[in-house]
Write a protein that holds these residues in place. Structure first.
Motif, PDB file in Angstrom:
ATOM      1  N   LEU A 156      -0.185  15.728  31.882  1.00 38.78           N
ATOM      2  CA  LEU A 156       0.327  14.950  33.099  1.00 38.78           C
ATOM      3  C   LEU A 156      -0.156  16.025  34.327  1.00 38.78           C
ATOM      4  O   LEU A 156      -0.660  15.567  35.220  1.00 38.78           O
ATOM      5  CB  LEU A 156       1.596  14.524  33.152  1.00 38.78           C
ATOM      6  CG  LEU A 156       1.962  13.223  32.241  1.00 38.78           C
ATOM      7  CD1 LEU A 156       3.427  12.938  32.225  1.00 38.78           C
ATOM      8  CD2 LEU A 156       1.384  12.150  32.420  1.00 38.78           C
ATOM      9  N   ARG A 157       0.081  17.269  33.978  1.00 38.16           N
ATOM     10  CA  ARG A 157      -0.186  18.220  35.041  1.00 38.16           C
ATOM     11  C   ARG A 157      -1.718  18.576  35.103  1.00 38.16           C
ATOM     12  O   ARG A 157      -2.154  18.860  36.256  1.00 38.16           O
ATOM     13  CB  ARG A 157       0.627  19.461  34.901  1.00 38.16           C
ATOM     14  CG  ARG A 157       0.553  20.275  36.019  1.00 38.16           C
ATOM     15  CD  ARG A 157       1.567  21.423  36.073  1.00 38.16           C
ATOM     16  NE  ARG A 157       3.066  21.139  36.131  1.00 38.16           N
ATOM     17  CZ  ARG A 157       3.886  21.091  35.497  1.00 38.16           C
ATOM     18  NH1 ARG A 157       3.666  21.425  34.276  1.00 38.16           N
ATOM     19  NH2 ARG A 157       5.065  20.903  35.738  1.00 38.16           N
ATOM     20  N   ASN A 158      -2.380  18.501  34.273  1.00 36.15           N
ATOM     21  CA  ASN A 158      -3.673  19.299  34.205  1.00 36.15           C
ATOM     22  C   ASN A 158      -4.862  18.421  33.860  1.00 36.15           C
ATOM     23  O   ASN A 158      -5.916  18.645  34.172  1.00 36.15           O
ATOM     24  CB  ASN A 158      -3.710  20.296  33.106  1.00 36.15           C
ATOM     25  CG  ASN A 158      -2.958  21.553  33.294  1.00 36.15           C
ATOM     26  OD1 ASN A 158      -3.424  22.242  34.268  1.00 36.15           O
ATOM     27  ND2 ASN A 158      -1.879  21.765  32.924  1.00 36.15           N
ATOM     28  N   ILE A 159      -4.533  17.031  33.490  1.00 35.48           N
ATOM     29  CA  ILE A 159      -5.730  16.427  33.042  1.00 35.48           C
ATOM     30  C   ILE A 159      -5.715  15.013  34.076  1.00 35.48           C
ATOM     31  O   ILE A 159      -4.931  14.206  34.214  1.00 35.48           O
ATOM     32  CB  ILE A 159      -5.796  15.718  31.586  1.00 35.48           C
ATOM     33  CG1 ILE A 159      -5.698  16.735  30.589  1.00 35.48           C
ATOM     34  CG2 ILE A 159      -6.817  14.699  31.505  1.00 35.48           C
ATOM     35  CD1 ILE A 159      -5.852  16.507  29.205  1.00 35.48           C
ATOM     36  N   THR A 160      -6.831  15.040  34.942  1.00 37.42           N
ATOM     37  CA  THR A 160      -7.102  13.835  35.951  1.00 37.42           C
ATOM     38  C   THR A 160      -7.130  12.560  34.995  1.00 37.42           C
ATOM     39  O   THR A 160      -7.964  12.540  34.163  1.00 37.42           O
ATOM     40  CB  THR A 160      -8.196  14.090  36.632  1.00 37.42           C
ATOM     41  OG1 THR A 160      -8.450  15.278  37.152  1.00 37.42           O
ATOM     42  CG2 THR A 160      -8.529  12.965  37.798  1.00 37.42           C
ATOM     43  N   HIS A 161      -6.525  11.524  35.505  1.00 38.19           N
ATOM     44  CA  HIS A 161      -6.640  10.180  34.892  1.00 38.19           C
ATOM     45  C   HIS A 161      -6.241  10.209  33.436  1.00 38.19           C
ATOM     46  O   HIS A 161      -6.691   9.550  32.552  1.00 38.19           O
ATOM     47  CB  HIS A 161      -7.988   9.557  34.969  1.00 38.19           C
ATOM     48  CG  HIS A 161      -8.527   9.255  36.390  1.00 38.19           C
ATOM     49  ND1 HIS A 161      -9.583   9.028  36.759  1.00 38.19           N
ATOM     50  CD2 HIS A 161      -7.768   9.437  37.495  1.00 38.19           C
ATOM     51  CE1 HIS A 161      -9.782   8.963  37.957  1.00 38.19           C
ATOM     52  NE2 HIS A 161      -8.669   9.043  38.434  1.00 38.19           N
TER      53      HIS A 161
END
Length: 784
Positions: A156-161
């Protein structure tokens, strides 16, 4: 993949014939692997490892200019250097292949100092002896739920969309959520054999607040009894073809229609399996499977709603093997959540929910080099992407995804954070158009990128004239990027929302994979050398103008400079065919006022007021753009008493100026201009990396150092230049200070869509509501 390749791999590695990818494409960079983690479920194994990746980077270094220069000496030298970076690899495969996969890993592990493999999941105990025997590593078991939540926080913090809403009947099946600046608190509903419900409040604070014994195991068990189908996926396939109304008793079956006073529509299920008590009636396997899926999904949905209300949470994520990206499951849960909360809570699913456990286990074993200390980015070149959930769409690719699925993440050099001047970070959307939902735009841009591929390949080869193997690498790049474009044509949601930005970023990732870090380096070098020769003349001609004439000439010059963009085919064709095309020619190409979007009068009025304290300027292209367009404009701001922060790309993308190139250019310009020289000395002109390596700009993922400078300088003006940064992205971005968005539209299709023509001008000056300036009230102008 060619059949011959498949045969070679099968004989060499004893891989099963249904494995359709060469093992070294699946387990990439194994020779540099360090730490391992594994999550073994009932049917799928998820493996994670960390590796160091050696790749080429283009470095620029200023020549010593104290000695007398000869005509034609370049401004700086470009060298290709080897650099090592960190990468995380995640692979998902069926348990049937675990032994052959472990064999391949064992054969390709070299000099690893890893002694332990972290393991989680129910199957970790079952396969413990096999793993220890094959890999000669000690298996260290980690708590499954702790790993799950750690993994969820990480994606949730690192992957866009990463998170999406599933909308079965919409134009696009998936509606992706932007990365929220603060992911906590949230509710995680993990649906495995049973259901566990977790309230997650911080990185290390979570509690199991509830659960149910009626979950995926119930669906599988009862489904097997009812249909005699033993495989979970087959049961879901039956459900996707069934009609539950043949088995379920609806409200209208009892009342002859809806029950208005209770707000119950006639087609609502009143009793799951209510019709199955009818004597002497046979029910199909498909109908029973569908009814069972509805019963369990609705029960889980209602449970999720009750816990969300109890804990006052609106973000609810669903994961676990029960979901598995199947449309019927996601649709029934979504329907249930919408019904019980009347739309107040959304059911959110995760692109990589199958990897959460193994990511968490990996993080547990990586304390000495904690990945949570860094920002990470999905590597589109090495990741499979989300497959279509439609059972009828591309069934061949869906079958392959069941065999192997990959996710790669690269460690970024800098920590990325929000621009502090975003009005509302939680609602910020960088991209102007979502191509997943706009079929016409999607087809046009995919065609555009396919058409441009020959030019990119040619440019890549030309950037490395001394390396004969560059031609072969360039062809491999072409093949890989072409394959990505074909995938995105069928599955536009593979990596989240499909946008011009993601198409550009995917291309950059593929170029980097085949060691083409800066295909435009030589072009940029030549254009920078040429433009510097005209800088003093350009400044002198500006100083001869009256104040009002000069302000317009500065804006016009900046816009003309922005024409020089090798990423736009209309421009690159001109630059290729006419090397004499220059700054004055570009000015003649610009449309006359009134421009397509024209807030110049409001800007001029604002300039008659007090100077801004500090301007943050996101710059675009090398050469004429930065030297003859941006620097004169910046010089004027400095003369007004405004400090300036120039934010440029950390790494190359197209012909965009990078921070290291800008350092050299600024040094040379300062040597010939006293205004720039004194501003640099007095720290009124600052150069900062943006943290980006894209022609577009995501204001929610910027270098932490830049965010700090913006706060310290009390920045009150943001200037965003260029089609990628100000039109494809950030056109609708709302900032808490004044902003200028400027671009020349160098694509006739886009110009036509916005109601203009090729070389139309966008000059957008915006003042946030309630913001006090000494200017006239301003209403932002937007394209028709």
């Amino acid at each position: 993949m060619a059949a011959g390749c498949e045969q070679v791999d099968r004989s060499r590695h004893s891989m099963d014939k249904s494995i359709t990818l060469p093992p070294d494409e699946i387990f990439r960079n194994l020779e540099n692997a360090k730490r391992f983690a594994i999550d073994i479920g009932g049917s799928l194994t998820k493996l994670a490892y960390y590796s160091t990746v050696q790749h080429k980077v283009a470095k620029v270094r200023s020549f010593d200019h104290t000695a007398k220069e000869t005509e034609g000496d370049p401004l700086y030298e470009i060298s290709m250097q080897e650099e090592v970076s960190a990468r995380l690899h995640f692979i998902k495969f069926e348990n049937a292949y675990i032994e052959t996969c472990l064999d391949f890993i064992k054969d390709h592990l070299v000099n690893t100092d890893t002694k332990v493999i972290k393991a989680t999941g129910g199957g970790a105990h079952k396969f413990k002896d096999l793993i220890e025997k094959k890999l000669k590593l000690r298996v260290d078991k980690e708590d499954e739920m702790t790993c799950l939540i750690k993994g969820c926080n990480f994606v949730l913090r690192n992957i866009t969309h990463e998170a999406f809403v599933y909308a079965k009947h919409a134009d696009s099946e998936f509606r992706f959520q932007n990365t929220h600046p603060d992911i906590f608190p949230y509710l995680l509903i993990n649906i495995g054999s049973g259901v566990s419900i977790f309230k997650v409040e911080s990185e290390d604070t979570f509690e199991r607040v509830g659960g149910s014994s009626i979950g995926g195991g119930t669906f599988w068990g009862l489904g097997a009894l009812l249909t005699k189908t033993k495989r979970f996926d087959e049961l879901l396939q039956l459900a996707s073809k069934g009609q539950h109304t043949n088995v379920d008793m609806l409200v209208k079956d009892i009342y002859g229609g809806s029950y208005g006073s209770l707000g119950l529509t006639g087609d609502l299920i009143a009793s799951s399996f209510g019709k199955s008590a009818t004597p002497d009636k046979e029910f199909s396997k498909e109908d029973m499977a569908k009814s069972l899926l509805h019963m369990i999904s609705n029960d889980i949905g209602q449970l999720a709603c009750l816990y969300a209300r109890l804990h006052n949470l609106t973000r609810v994520y669903f994961g676990g093997f029960f979901i598995r990206g199947h449309p019927v499951t996601m649709h029934t849960i979504t329907y249930s959540i919408n019904f019980f909360t009347k739309g107040a809570v959304q059911a959110l699913f995760l692109r990589h929910e199958g990897y959460l456990g193994t990511i968490g286990a990996f993080l547990k074993g990586a304390e000495e080099d904690n990945p949570n200390q860094y920002s990470w980015g999905e590597n589109y070149a090495g990741s499979s992407g989300l497959m279509s959930t439609s059972p009828d769409l591309n069934p061949m690719q869906r079958a392959r995804s069941g065999t192997f699925d990959m996710l790669e993440m690269d460690r970024l050099e800098r920590q990325l954070v929000n621009l502090p001047l975003l009005q509302d970070p939680s609602s910020y959307i960088p991209d102007t158009v979502d191509l997943s939902e706009d079929a016409l735009a999607r087809e046009y841009w995919l065609y555009c990128f396919e058409e441009a591929l020959d030019g990119v390949v040619k440019r890549a080869v030309a950037s490395q004239p001394d390396l004969p193997e560059a031609i072969e690498r360039a062809e491999k790049f072409r093949h890989k990027y072409q394959h990505k474009l074909q995938t995105l044509r069928h599955q536009p949601f593979a990596y989240g929302s499909l946008t011009v930005r993601s198409l550009l970023d995917t291309r950059e990732h593929c170029l980097n994979e085949f060691n083409f870090p800066d295909p435009y380096s030589k072009i940029k070098q030549g254009e920078n050398d040429m433009a510097l020769k005209y800088f003093q003349k350009a400044v002198k001609s500006l100083e001869e103008l009256s104040w009002e004439q000069r302000q317009f000439a500065l804006v016009r010059g900046l816009l003309a400079g922005n024409v020089f963009d090798w990423g736009a085919k209309a421009v690159s064709d001109v630059l290729e065919s006419d090397p004499e095309f220059g700054f004055e020619h570009a000015k003649l190409q610009l449309e006359e006022r009134p421009w397509l979007v024209d807030a110049y009068d409001q800007w001029l009025e604002r300039l008659k007021g007090p100077p801004h304290k500090c301007a943050l300027f996101f710059v675009d292209n090398s050469g004429i753009d930065i030297i003859l367009g941006v620097f004169p404009f910046v010089r004027e701001l400095l003369c007004r008493g405004t400090e300036v922060v120039l934010a440029s790309n950390s790494s190359p993308a197209l012909n965009d100026v990078t921070n290291s190139e800008l350092q050299i250019l600024t040094e040379r310009i300062a040597a010939m201009d006293s205004v720039i020289q004194s501003a640099v000395k007095e720290d009124r002109l600052t150069l900062v990396q943006s943290g980006s390596s894209s022609p577009c700009l995501d204001l929610s993922r910027l270098d932490k150092v830049l965010a700090g400078v913006v706060r310290e300088r009390h920045t009150d003006l943001v200037i965003i230049e260029g089609m990628g940064r100000a039109i494809h992205t950030n056109y609708y971005a709302m900032l808490s200070c004044e902003s200028l968005k400027m671009a020349v539209i160098k694509n006739s299709w886009l110009a036509d869509r916005l109601g203009g023509k090729l070389f139309s001008v966008v000059f957008k000056y915006e003042v946030p509501p309630g913001h006090k300036t000494t200017t006239l009230d301003h209403v932002p102008v937007t394209p028709s």
